[in-house]
Design a protein around this motif. Structure first.
Motif, PDB file in Angstrom:
ATOM      1  N   VAL A  77      60.527  58.084  17.456  1.00 15.85           N
ATOM      2  CA  VAL A  77      61.887  57.650  17.757  1.00 15.85           C
ATOM      3  C   VAL A  77      62.131  56.306  17.096  1.00 15.85           C
ATOM      4  O   VAL A  77      61.232  55.458  17.016  1.00 15.85           O
ATOM      5  N   THR A  78      63.330  56.129  16.598  1.00 21.53           N
ATOM      6  CA  THR A  78      63.748  54.837  16.071  1.00 21.53           C
ATOM      7  C   THR A  78      65.261  54.740  16.202  1.00 21.53           C
ATOM      8  O   THR A  78      65.959  55.766  16.280  1.00 21.53           O
ATOM      9  N   THR A  79      65.757  53.543  16.269  1.00 22.55           N
ATOM     10  CA  THR A  79      67.198  53.313  16.300  1.00 22.55           C
ATOM     11  C   THR A  79      67.514  52.196  15.329  1.00 22.55           C
ATOM     12  O   THR A  79      66.656  51.363  15.008  1.00 22.55           O
ATOM     13  N   TRP A  80      68.731  52.161  14.839  1.00 23.49           N
ATOM     14  CA  TRP A  80      69.117  51.072  13.946  1.00 23.49           C
ATOM     15  C   TRP A  80      70.627  50.873  14.024  1.00 23.49           C
ATOM     16  O   TRP A  80      71.380  51.815  14.239  1.00 23.49           O
ATOM     17  N   PRO A  81      71.050  49.630  13.875  1.00 26.88           N
ATOM     18  CA  PRO A  81      72.483  49.339  13.910  1.00 26.88           C
ATOM     19  C   PRO A  81      73.079  49.448  12.508  1.00 26.88           C
ATOM     20  O   PRO A  81      72.385  49.394  11.504  1.00 26.88           O
ATOM     21  N   GLY A  82      74.380  49.618  12.481  1.00 26.73           N
ATOM     22  CA  GLY A  82      75.106  49.618  11.222  1.00 26.73           C
ATOM     23  C   GLY A  82      76.489  49.067  11.452  1.00 26.73           C
ATOM     24  O   GLY A  82      76.889  48.812  12.582  1.00 26.73           O
ATOM     25  N   ALA A  83      77.231  48.882  10.385  1.00 28.71           N
ATOM     26  CA  ALA A  83      78.587  48.372  10.515  1.00 28.71           C
ATOM     27  C   ALA A  83      79.429  49.367  11.307  1.00 28.71           C
ATOM     28  O   ALA A  83      79.604  50.505  10.895  1.00 28.71           O
ATOM     29  N   GLY A  84      79.916  48.943  12.467  1.00 31.46           N
ATOM     30  CA  GLY A  84      80.781  49.790  13.276  1.00 31.46           C
ATOM     31  C   GLY A  84      80.071  50.939  13.954  1.00 31.46           C
ATOM     32  O   GLY A  84      80.691  51.947  14.288  1.00 31.46           O
ATOM     33  N   GLY A  85      78.757  50.831  14.181  1.00 25.71           N
ATOM     34  CA  GLY A  85      78.091  51.939  14.848  1.00 25.71           C
ATOM     35  C   GLY A  85      76.616  51.729  15.026  1.00 25.71           C
ATOM     36  O   GLY A  85      76.079  50.654  14.781  1.00 25.71           O
ATOM     37  N   ARG A  86      75.927  52.779  15.456  1.00 23.48           N
ATOM     38  CA  ARG A  86      74.487  52.738  15.655  1.00 23.48           C
ATOM     39  C   ARG A  86      73.936  54.143  15.439  1.00 23.48           C
ATOM     40  O   ARG A  86      74.677  55.129  15.475  1.00 23.48           O
ATOM     41  N   SER A  87      72.634  54.240  15.239  1.00 23.44           N
ATOM     42  CA  SER A  87      72.007  55.526  14.942  1.00 23.44           C
ATOM     43  C   SER A  87      70.726  55.691  15.734  1.00 23.44           C
ATOM     44  O   SER A  87      70.038  54.711  16.052  1.00 23.44           O
ATOM     45  N   VAL A  88      70.400  56.944  16.022  1.00 14.27           N
ATOM     46  CA  VAL A  88      69.172  57.315  16.721  1.00 14.27           C
ATOM     47  C   VAL A  88      68.499  58.435  15.937  1.00 14.27           C
ATOM     48  O   VAL A  88      69.164  59.379  15.499  1.00 14.27           O
ATOM     49  N   GLU A  89      67.200  58.312  15.795  1.00 12.70           N
ATOM     50  CA  GLU A  89      66.396  59.388  15.218  1.00 12.70           C
ATOM     51  C   GLU A  89      65.239  59.662  16.164  1.00 12.70           C
ATOM     52  O   GLU A  89      64.506  58.742  16.535  1.00 12.70           O
ATOM     53  N   MET A  90      65.090  60.918  16.581  1.00 17.34           N
ATOM     54  CA  MET A  90      63.982  61.262  17.456  1.00 17.34           C
ATOM     55  C   MET A  90      63.463  62.648  17.094  1.00 17.34           C
ATOM     56  O   MET A  90      64.213  63.508  16.631  1.00 17.34           O
ATOM     57  N   ALA A  91      62.163  62.833  17.283  1.00 18.82           N
ATOM     58  CA  ALA A  91      61.531  64.085  16.871  1.00 18.82           C
ATOM     59  C   ALA A  91      60.300  64.346  17.718  1.00 18.82           C
ATOM     60  O   ALA A  91      59.756  63.447  18.369  1.00 18.82           O
ATOM     61  N   GLY A  92      59.849  65.621  17.681  1.00 18.50           N
ATOM     62  CA  GLY A  92      58.647  65.987  18.418  1.00 18.50           C
ATOM     63  C   GLY A  92      58.433  67.488  18.369  1.00 18.50           C
ATOM     64  O   GLY A  92      59.164  68.227  17.715  1.00 18.50           O
ATOM     65  N   PRO A  93      57.424  67.960  19.097  1.00 18.55           N
ATOM     66  CA  PRO A  93      57.121  69.395  19.121  1.00 18.55           C
ATOM     67  C   PRO A  93      58.031  70.158  20.079  1.00 18.55           C
ATOM     68  O   PRO A  93      58.502  69.617  21.078  1.00 18.55           O
ATOM     69  N   LEU A  94      58.263  71.430  19.743  1.00 18.85           N
ATOM     70  CA  LEU A  94      58.994  72.341  20.618  1.00 18.85           C
ATOM     71  C   LEU A  94      58.017  73.161  21.453  1.00 18.85           C
ATOM     72  O   LEU A  94      56.916  73.476  20.996  1.00 18.85           O
ATOM     73  N   ARG A  95      58.417  73.521  22.651  1.00 21.55           N
ATOM     74  CA  ARG A  95      57.535  74.323  23.501  1.00 21.55           C
ATOM     75  C   ARG A  95      57.247  75.702  22.900  1.00 21.55           C
ATOM     76  O   ARG A  95      56.185  76.256  23.095  1.00 21.55           O
ATOM     77  N   ALA A  96      58.210  76.247  22.168  1.00 22.99           N
ATOM     78  CA  ALA A  96      58.026  77.576  21.579  1.00 22.99           C
ATOM     79  C   ALA A  96      57.321  77.526  20.229  1.00 22.99           C
ATOM     80  O   ALA A  96      57.157  78.558  19.586  1.00 22.99           O
ATOM     81  N   GLY A  97      56.883  76.344  19.822  1.00 25.25           N
ATOM     82  CA  GLY A  97      56.265  76.196  18.513  1.00 25.25           C
ATOM     83  C   GLY A  97      57.239  75.563  17.535  1.00 25.25           C
ATOM     84  O   GLY A  97      58.450  75.622  17.699  1.00 25.25           O
ATOM     85  N   GLY A  98      56.686  74.963  16.478  1.00 26.51           N
ATOM     86  CA  GLY A  98      57.526  74.259  15.538  1.00 26.51           C
ATOM     87  C   GLY A  98      57.925  72.888  16.055  1.00 26.51           C
ATOM     88  O   GLY A  98      57.417  72.409  17.079  1.00 26.51           O
ATOM     89  N   ARG A  99      58.881  72.269  15.391  1.00 25.47           N
ATOM     90  CA  ARG A  99      59.282  70.906  15.731  1.00 25.47           C
ATOM     91  C   ARG A  99      60.798  70.792  15.718  1.00 25.47           C
ATOM     92  O   ARG A  99      61.504  71.617  15.128  1.00 25.47           O
ATOM     93  N   TYR A 100      61.257  69.732  16.364  1.00 19.67           N
ATOM     94  CA  TYR A 100      62.682  69.414  16.339  1.00 19.67           C
ATOM     95  C   TYR A 100      62.866  68.025  15.755  1.00 19.67           C
ATOM     96  O   TYR A 100      61.961  67.173  15.810  1.00 19.67           O
ATOM     97  N   ALA A 101      64.032  67.786  15.198  1.00 17.92           N
ATOM     98  CA  ALA A 101      64.428  66.458  14.728  1.00 17.92           C
ATOM     99  C   ALA A 101      65.908  66.276  15.033  1.00 17.92           C
ATOM    100  O   ALA A 101      66.724  67.146  14.687  1.00 17.92           O
ATOM    101  N   ILE A 102      66.232  65.200  15.721  1.00 25.29           N
ATOM    102  CA  ILE A 102      67.617  64.905  16.082  1.00 25.29           C
ATOM    103  C   ILE A 102      68.040  63.611  15.398  1.00 25.29           C
ATOM    104  O   ILE A 102      67.367  62.584  15.519  1.00 25.29           O
ATOM    105  N   HIS A 103      69.133  63.672  14.671  1.00 25.40           N
ATOM    106  CA  HIS A 103      69.737  62.483  14.066  1.00 25.40           C
ATOM    107  C   HIS A 103      71.140  62.338  14.646  1.00 25.40           C
ATOM    108  O   HIS A 103      71.993  63.211  14.445  1.00 25.40           O
ATOM    109  N   TRP A 104      71.355  61.255  15.380  1.00 29.80           N
ATOM    110  CA  TRP A 104      72.619  61.007  16.085  1.00 29.80           C
ATOM    111  C   TRP A 104      73.194  59.703  15.556  1.00 29.80           C
ATOM    112  O   TRP A 104      72.509  58.664  15.553  1.00 29.80           O
ATOM    113  N   HIS A 105      74.441  59.756  15.100  1.00 31.77           N
ATOM    114  CA  HIS A 105      75.071  58.575  14.494  1.00 31.77           C
ATOM    115  C   HIS A 105      76.431  58.321  15.138  1.00 31.77           C
ATOM    116  O   HIS A 105      77.301  59.214  15.112  1.00 31.77           O
TER     117      HIS A 105
END
Length: 366
Positions: A227-255
């Motif tokens: 997980v990491t977060t960072w600020p930007g002009a007029g906003g902010r961002s989140v990045e988070m990732a990890g394993p899925l229970r059913a296998g494979g991985r997820y990645a979420i990018h929220w801005h």
């Protein structure tokens, strides 16, 4: 059976979505009571929808009764209102987040009967026609990638031409609510720095919708290992990732992008035999189509449906109350999201050699 319902909280989501849809689905619901801290807003909405029961205190409304179910749309954590409603025997449709802490969720769970649930948490995207078209499909999921481009609420709501927020809520009431909210957040993650606190609230207020889709499509997030977060002009961002229970991985990018032209949320599921991608519009615009693109060896198929996911959620709530059909998210799912948010805060603080306080300091999550 036509359910008599009370609505607690008459803010933006009530005015633009829930009240219009409850009126549209008059075959299923009759709104008989409204409650908001603002007396003027309560009166205006009650006049608009022809509702006799008018309250500025939710406890007073719950005690007065005369309804079967409560739609909880108040701001902040909904834990206390939900507990009070369940203890009085009402069914509850609760907007997210259900609660800020695991302790609140545990108190609610004690009041629920798994065999006959009375609580639905409002993750309406699980009920979206495009999502339901692919939910439960057997697939060897390799990865789920989520991108959320979130402009300001004011830009998303410009079409609705809502009046200014009411100014008749006493300052001491607002102050008391803010103090209570702060106490709950500190109980969850301790005296976390603003960056970690902001992450926690972003997950519980927005990214939770994506976590609910991960649950529906691939068993949910098993952990947060990045997980990491960072600020930007007029906003902010989140990045988070990890394993899925059913296998494979997820990645979420929220801005959060203050001046981005339109809300856009994309959920792409890559599996062994293809990809399906769902693109959601702003949730406030009823009738905007969610688009599904399904790519496989058989070709590329497109699907769209303008039935509001909120309306399908209301129909599912009616089915839960009248026939016992389990909701897609109840207390267990909401608790998972609280746990995931606390895991994310823990990982973020660890980047600076810090540890969380409150519930998040306990590594054995329930």
């Amino acid at each position: 059976m036509r359910l008599k319902v009370a609505v607690a909280g008459l803010g933006v989501i009530a005015q633009t979505v829930h009240l219009p849809l409850l009126e549209r689905r008059g075959d299923l619901f009759e709104v008989v009571a409204l409650c908001d801290l603002s007396a003027s807003l309560t009166a205006r909405m009650a006049d608009r929808y022809g509702v006799a029961g008018r309250y500025t205190d939710v406890t007073e409304m719950l005690d007065a009764g005369g309804f079967d179910a409560v739609v909880v749309l108040t701001s902040g954590s909904h834990g206390r209102v939900v507990v009070d409603a369940l203890r009085r025997g009402y069914a509850v449709l609760c907007e997210k987040p259900l609660a800020y802490t695991r302790a609140e969720a545990a108190e609610i769970a004690e009041l629920e009967d798994p065999e006959r649930p009375r609580l639905m948490v409002g993750y309406m995207k699980q009920y979206d026609p495009a999502v339901q078209r692919v939910a439960g499909r057997p697939a060897d999921v390799r990865a789920i990638q989520v991108t959320v481009l979130h402009p300001s609420d004011s830009s998303q709501l410009a079409f609705a031409r809502l009046p200014p927020p009411p100014a008749d809520v006493p300052a001491e009431v607002i102050g008391r609510l803010r103090t209570g909210e702060d106490e709950l957040i500190r109980a969850a993650i301790g005296d976390a720095p603003p960056q970690a606190r902001g992450l926690y609230m972003t997950i519980l207020n927005s990214i939770c919708h994506d976590l609910s889709l991960l649950r529906l499509l691939a068993g949910g997030a098993a952990d947060v290992d990045h997980v990491t977060t960072w600020p930007g002009a007029g906003g902010r961002s989140v990045e988070m990732a990890g394993p899925l229970r059913a296998g494979g991985r997820y990645a979420i990018h929220w801005h959060y992008l203050e001046d981005y032209p339109a809300y856009r949320e994309t959920v792409a599921v890559h599996h062994a035999t293809g990809t399906f991608e769902v693109v959601f519009p702003t949730p406030y615009l009823l009738g905007a189509s969610t688009e599904l693109t399904d790519v496989s060896a058989e070709g590329r198929l497109a699907f769209g449906d303008v039935t509001p996911s909120f309306e399908r959620e209301l129909a599912a709530f009616h089915a839960m109350v009248t026939t016992g059909v389990p909701p897609l998210t109840g207390v267990p799912g909401a608790l998972e999201d609280i746990v995931t948010a606390q895991q994310a805060v823990t990982r973020l603080l660890a980047l600076d050699g810090l540890t969380p306080g409150g519930e998040a300091q306990v590594e054995t999550y329930a």
